[in-house]
Design a protein around this motif. Structure first.
Motif, PDB file in Angstrom:
ATOM      1  N   VAL A  46       0.863  -1.180   0.000  1.00 16.15           N
ATOM      2  CA  VAL A  46       0.000   0.000   0.000  1.00 16.15           C
ATOM      3  C   VAL A  46       0.901   1.233   0.000  1.00 16.15           C
ATOM      4  O   VAL A  46       1.736   1.393   0.906  1.00 16.15           O
ATOM      5  N   VAL A  47       0.749   2.079  -1.015  1.00 18.87           N
ATOM      6  CA  VAL A  47       1.613   3.246  -1.166  1.00 18.87           C
ATOM      7  C   VAL A  47       0.780   4.514  -1.316  1.00 18.87           C
ATOM      8  O   VAL A  47      -0.375   4.466  -1.760  1.00 18.87           O
ATOM      9  N   LYS A  48       1.364   5.634  -0.942  1.00 20.15           N
ATOM     10  CA  LYS A  48       0.720   6.923  -1.180  1.00 20.15           C
ATOM     11  C   LYS A  48       0.833   7.249  -2.662  1.00 20.15           C
ATOM     12  O   LYS A  48       1.887   7.052  -3.271  1.00 20.15           O
ATOM     13  N   ASN A  49      -0.243   7.750  -3.241  1.00 22.93           N
ATOM     14  CA  ASN A  49      -0.211   8.138  -4.656  1.00 22.93           C
ATOM     15  C   ASN A  49       0.897   9.143  -4.930  1.00 22.93           C
ATOM     16  O   ASN A  49       1.529   9.102  -5.983  1.00 22.93           O
ATOM     17  N   SER A  50       1.146  10.023  -3.983  1.00 24.67           N
ATOM     18  CA  SER A  50       2.172  11.050  -4.177  1.00 24.67           C
ATOM     19  C   SER A  50       3.586  10.469  -4.218  1.00 24.67           C
ATOM     20  O   SER A  50       4.505  11.115  -4.718  1.00 24.67           O
ATOM     21  N   ASP A  51       3.777   9.246  -3.723  1.00 27.65           N
ATOM     22  CA  ASP A  51       5.090   8.590  -3.749  1.00 27.65           C
ATOM     23  C   ASP A  51       5.315   7.752  -5.003  1.00 27.65           C
ATOM     24  O   ASP A  51       6.426   7.300  -5.253  1.00 27.65           O
ATOM     25  N   ASN A  67     -16.710  -0.798  -6.512  1.00 22.44           N
ATOM     26  CA  ASN A  67     -15.884   0.195  -5.830  1.00 22.44           C
ATOM     27  C   ASN A  67     -14.392   0.065  -6.078  1.00 22.44           C
ATOM     28  O   ASN A  67     -13.606   0.704  -5.393  1.00 22.44           O
ATOM     29  N   ALA A  68     -13.978  -0.767  -7.024  1.00 25.45           N
ATOM     30  CA  ALA A  68     -12.546  -0.991  -7.179  1.00 25.45           C
ATOM     31  C   ALA A  68     -12.128  -1.073  -8.649  1.00 25.45           C
ATOM     32  O   ALA A  68     -12.896  -1.522  -9.500  1.00 25.45           O
ATOM     33  N   GLN A  69     -10.897  -0.625  -8.877  1.00 27.08           N
ATOM     34  CA  GLN A  69     -10.259  -0.747 -10.184  1.00 27.08           C
ATOM     35  C   GLN A  69      -8.966  -1.529 -10.020  1.00 27.08           C
ATOM     36  O   GLN A  69      -8.268  -1.384  -9.014  1.00 27.08           O
ATOM     37  N   ARG A  70      -8.643  -2.316 -11.017  1.00 24.96           N
ATOM     38  CA  ARG A  70      -7.381  -3.038 -11.059  1.00 24.96           C
ATOM     39  C   ARG A  70      -6.631  -2.626 -12.308  1.00 24.96           C
ATOM     40  O   ARG A  70      -7.233  -2.418 -13.358  1.00 24.96           O
ATOM     41  N   THR A  81      -1.852  -3.111 -10.076  1.00 23.52           N
ATOM     42  CA  THR A  81      -2.443  -2.193  -9.102  1.00 23.52           C
ATOM     43  C   THR A  81      -3.857  -2.584  -8.707  1.00 23.52           C
ATOM     44  O   THR A  81      -4.555  -3.293  -9.425  1.00 23.52           O
ATOM     45  N   TYR A  82      -4.241  -2.039  -7.554  1.00 20.26           N
ATOM     46  CA  TYR A  82      -5.603  -2.142  -7.055  1.00 20.26           C
ATOM     47  C   TYR A  82      -5.905  -0.810  -6.380  1.00 20.26           C
ATOM     48  O   TYR A  82      -5.092  -0.298  -5.607  1.00 20.26           O
ATOM     49  N   ARG A  83      -7.049  -0.254  -6.703  1.00 20.31           N
ATOM     50  CA  ARG A  83      -7.455   1.009  -6.081  1.00 20.31           C
ATOM     51  C   ARG A  83      -8.925   0.925  -5.694  1.00 20.31           C
ATOM     52  O   ARG A  83      -9.765   0.594  -6.514  1.00 20.31           O
ATOM     53  N   HIS A  84      -9.200   1.229  -4.421  1.00 25.96           N
ATOM     54  CA  HIS A  84     -10.574   1.233  -3.920  1.00 25.96           C
ATOM     55  C   HIS A  84     -11.098   2.663  -3.937  1.00 25.96           C
ATOM     56  O   HIS A  84     -10.385   3.597  -3.560  1.00 25.96           O
ATOM     57  N   ALA A  85     -12.331   2.830  -4.342  1.00 23.07           N
ATOM     58  CA  ALA A  85     -12.941   4.161  -4.458  1.00 23.07           C
ATOM     59  C   ALA A  85     -13.000   4.904  -3.130  1.00 23.07           C
ATOM     60  O   ALA A  85     -12.996   6.135  -3.106  1.00 23.07           O
TER      61      ALA A  85
END
Length: 132
Positions: A46-51, A67-70, A81-85
């Motif tokens: 799990v990373v910060k988008n800004s990093d 609620n999610a994109q891969r 990647t995996y991103r939850h809304a």
């Protein structure tokens, strides 16, 4: 550990770098991760988008649930990647796509309620029946 941390897909079409260590590293056992990757479990950083900085191309994204994109490489299919809304400030990156994933052992097993009956838990890792 030196920074940036680098990684990418199997074919090299997508490369990224992280300016900082991941916030946390988790081993996910959910059915969705298994189906999306073809693996019995998936380690996520799990990373910060800004990093996170994409160095050449960005992954192709699909809506994997309401609620999610891969994200994956459109050339070789590597899951990236995996991103939850509900968490727009972070992104999960597949740990195995790091150039040196051995530097970041998972701290927790998540979605253990979905873990396959013959899989073992990570030694010393926290256990969560769902997400944390």
């Amino acid at each position: 550990m030196s920074y940036p941390i680098t990684g990418g897909c199997f074919c090299g079409a997508i490369r990224y770098e992280l300016g900082q260590s991941p916030m946390r590293v988790l081993m996910c056992h959910c059915v969705s991760c298994r189906k999306a990757t073809g693996a019995t479990r998936v380690a996520w950083a799990v990373v910060k988008n800004s990093d996170l900085h994409w160095l050449n191309h960005e992954p192709k994204n699909i809506q994997s649930s309401a609620n999610a994109q891969r994200g994956f490489c459109a050339n070789c299919g590597t899951s990236l990647t995996y991103r939850h809304a509900n968490d727009v400030d972070t992104m999960d990156i597949t740990l195995a796509s790091f150039d040196h994933p051995e530097h970041f052992p998972p701290q927790a097993d998540i979605w253990t309620a979905d873990r396959l009956s013959w899989e073992c838990s990570l030694k010393g890792a926290l256990q969560f029946s769902e997400d944390i």
